[in-house]
Design a protein around this motif. Structure first.
Motif, PDB file in Angstrom:
ATOM      1  N   ASP A  46       7.015  -1.004   8.350  1.00 28.34           N
ATOM      2  CA  ASP A  46       6.239  -2.063   9.013  1.00 28.34           C
ATOM      3  C   ASP A  46       5.360  -2.834   8.016  1.00 28.34           C
ATOM      4  O   ASP A  46       4.964  -3.957   8.290  1.00 28.34           O
ATOM      5  CB  ASP A  46       5.391  -1.511  10.176  1.00 28.34           C
ATOM      6  N   HIS A  47       5.090  -2.255   6.854  1.00 30.86           N
ATOM      7  CA  HIS A  47       4.224  -2.908   5.869  1.00 30.86           C
ATOM      8  C   HIS A  47       4.983  -3.840   4.923  1.00 30.86           C
ATOM      9  O   HIS A  47       4.376  -4.707   4.305  1.00 30.86           O
ATOM     10  CB  HIS A  47       3.455  -1.856   5.059  1.00 30.86           C
ATOM     11  N   ILE A  48       6.297  -3.627   4.799  1.00 28.59           N
ATOM     12  CA  ILE A  48       7.035  -4.357   3.751  1.00 28.59           C
ATOM     13  C   ILE A  48       8.335  -5.006   4.220  1.00 28.59           C
ATOM     14  O   ILE A  48       9.051  -5.573   3.417  1.00 28.59           O
ATOM     15  CB  ILE A  48       7.357  -3.416   2.565  1.00 28.59           C
ATOM     16  N   THR A  88       0.843  -1.202   0.000  1.00 29.85           N
ATOM     17  CA  THR A  88       0.000   0.000   0.000  1.00 29.85           C
ATOM     18  C   THR A  88       0.876   1.250   0.000  1.00 29.85           C
ATOM     19  O   THR A  88       0.531   2.253  -0.598  1.00 29.85           O
ATOM     20  CB  THR A  88      -0.923   0.046   1.226  1.00 29.85           C
ATOM     21  N   HIS A  89       2.031   1.170   0.721  1.00 29.62           N
ATOM     22  CA  HIS A  89       2.961   2.294   0.765  1.00 29.62           C
ATOM     23  C   HIS A  89       4.285   1.804   1.332  1.00 29.62           C
ATOM     24  O   HIS A  89       4.420   0.636   1.691  1.00 29.62           O
ATOM     25  CB  HIS A  89       2.392   3.475   1.558  1.00 29.62           C
ATOM     26  N   GLY A  90       5.271   2.716   1.399  1.00 31.30           N
ATOM     27  CA  GLY A  90       6.639   2.289   1.686  1.00 31.30           C
ATOM     28  C   GLY A  90       7.053   2.298   3.142  1.00 31.30           C
ATOM     29  O   GLY A  90       8.245   2.130   3.441  1.00 31.30           O
ATOM     30  N   GLY A 133      -2.273  10.694   1.218  1.00 32.36           N
ATOM     31  CA  GLY A 133      -2.480  11.634   2.321  1.00 32.36           C
ATOM     32  C   GLY A 133      -1.721  11.154   3.552  1.00 32.36           C
ATOM     33  O   GLY A 133      -1.028  11.914   4.214  1.00 32.36           O
ATOM     34  N   HIS A 134      -1.823   9.847   3.835  1.00 36.20           N
ATOM     35  CA  HIS A 134      -0.973   9.241   4.877  1.00 36.20           C
ATOM     36  C   HIS A 134       0.473   9.210   4.399  1.00 36.20           C
ATOM     37  O   HIS A 134       1.403   9.388   5.178  1.00 36.20           O
ATOM     38  CB  HIS A 134      -1.478   7.837   5.189  1.00 36.20           C
ATOM     39  N   SER A 135       0.638   8.965   3.119  1.00 34.45           N
ATOM     40  CA  SER A 135       1.938   9.064   2.451  1.00 34.45           C
ATOM     41  C   SER A 135       1.646   9.423   0.987  1.00 34.45           C
ATOM     42  O   SER A 135       0.501   9.348   0.559  1.00 34.45           O
ATOM     43  CB  SER A 135       2.733   7.758   2.604  1.00 34.45           C
TER      44      SER A 135
HETATM   45 ZN   LIG Z   1       2.069   3.911   7.222  1.00 37.48          ZN
END
Ligand SMILES: [Zn+2]
Length: 292
Positions: free
Chosen positions: A65-67, A60-62, A137-139
């Protein structure tokens, strides 16, 4: 932990973030593989139970914690072009939060091995049958992934669970109006009956989804009102951040304060650009309500 079945071909691996799994011919597409020492092993084990191998990963973005575990899952990683450098470079992630290199320990979840991106997509593309929805908007390049057949949308950090918002006080955004516009879009999906999955929080549908969107939106407006009130007297971004965190009674640590500077600075930019506040130099850079 086990996969939770959402639809005929969609599953959720729980966590913060949770990972969306879409079973396609010939493999599984993972959205936001997540972080943690053994997470790649856990996800692999659960996929094996379904007879699936990871085929591709969508982010979803960089944010790390997501990747973080993506490099250990042996499947190409795809991300929006505006997130590319943040995904690959820990220095770019530090700059996104601090404007410079960060003090050690201030950015959690970093993986020394690094993350490798194999391809980029645009909003409106349909990588692996999932629609890439602009939810930034969040990133800068935050993307949601919608499965129209299953009426499921994974919205990443465009929407937060109530518990997370209450623990930090201020939802994390880098551009306030974009964050609100994206919340409006998520609301549209909720109105259409989609199951809405935030990365940090549980899946919601129907009234519950609408309530969660409204809760996030209301918090951005409440924080804005608190800022306008507080800036009757000139304040630095740091002082205002501390003021807002104290208002919500959240635990204040140097690391949390530093993270919350980001949405507060974004809020200040928004207020300044709308002519609501002015900048003054008074023992440093301060902001104050503009009269008139
Ligand atoms: Zn985030």
């Amino acid at each position: 932990m086990a996969l939770r079945k959402l639809g005929d071909r969609t599953y959720l691996y729980p966590g913060s973030p949770s990972t969306l799994v879409v079973a396609l011919d010939g493999g599984a597409v993972l959205v936001d593989p997540g972080h943690g020492k053994s997470r790649h092993k856990d996800i692999r084990r659960e996929l094996q139970k379904l007879g699936l191998e990871p085929r591709a990963q969508l982010a979803t973005h960089g944010h790390a914690d997501h990747i973080s575990v993506s490099a250990r899952l042996d499947a190409p990683l795809y991300i929006h072009r505006s997130e590319f450098s943040m995904a690959e470079s820990s220095l770019a992630r530090e700059i996104a939060t601090f404007g410079s290199a960060a003090p050690k320990g201030f950015l959690p979840f970093d993986l020394p091995g690094g993350v490798r991106v194999h391809g980029i997509f645009e909003w409106g593309d349909e990588p692996f049958g999932l629609k890439a929805v602009q939810l930034n908007g969040h990133s800068p390049g935050m993307t949601g992934f919608a499965d129209g057949e299953e009426s499921v949308i994974y919205v990443g950090d465009a929407l937060f669970g109530e518990r997370l918002v209450n623990s930090v006080g201020i939802p994390y955004f880098v551009e306030l109006q974009l964050f609100r516009d994206s919340l409006g879009k998520v609301r549209g999906f909720a109105e259409s009956g989609y199951v809405v999955i935030p990365s940090h929080g549980r899946p919601v549908v129907g009234e519950e989804a609408l309530d969660l969107v409204d809760f996030n939106m209301a918090r951005t407006h409440e924080v804005e009102e608190l800022a306008i009130e507080a800036l009757e007297k000139p304040m630095s971004a740091d002082e205002l951040t501390l003021d807002i965190m104290r208002h919500y009674g959240v635990e204040v640590t140097p690391e949390r304060l530093a993270l919350n500077f980001v949405p507060v600075r974004a809020l200040l930019a928004n207020l300044y650009n709308r002519g609501r506040i002015k900048a003054v130099v008074e023992k440093g850079l301060k902001w104050a309500v503009l009269r008139g």
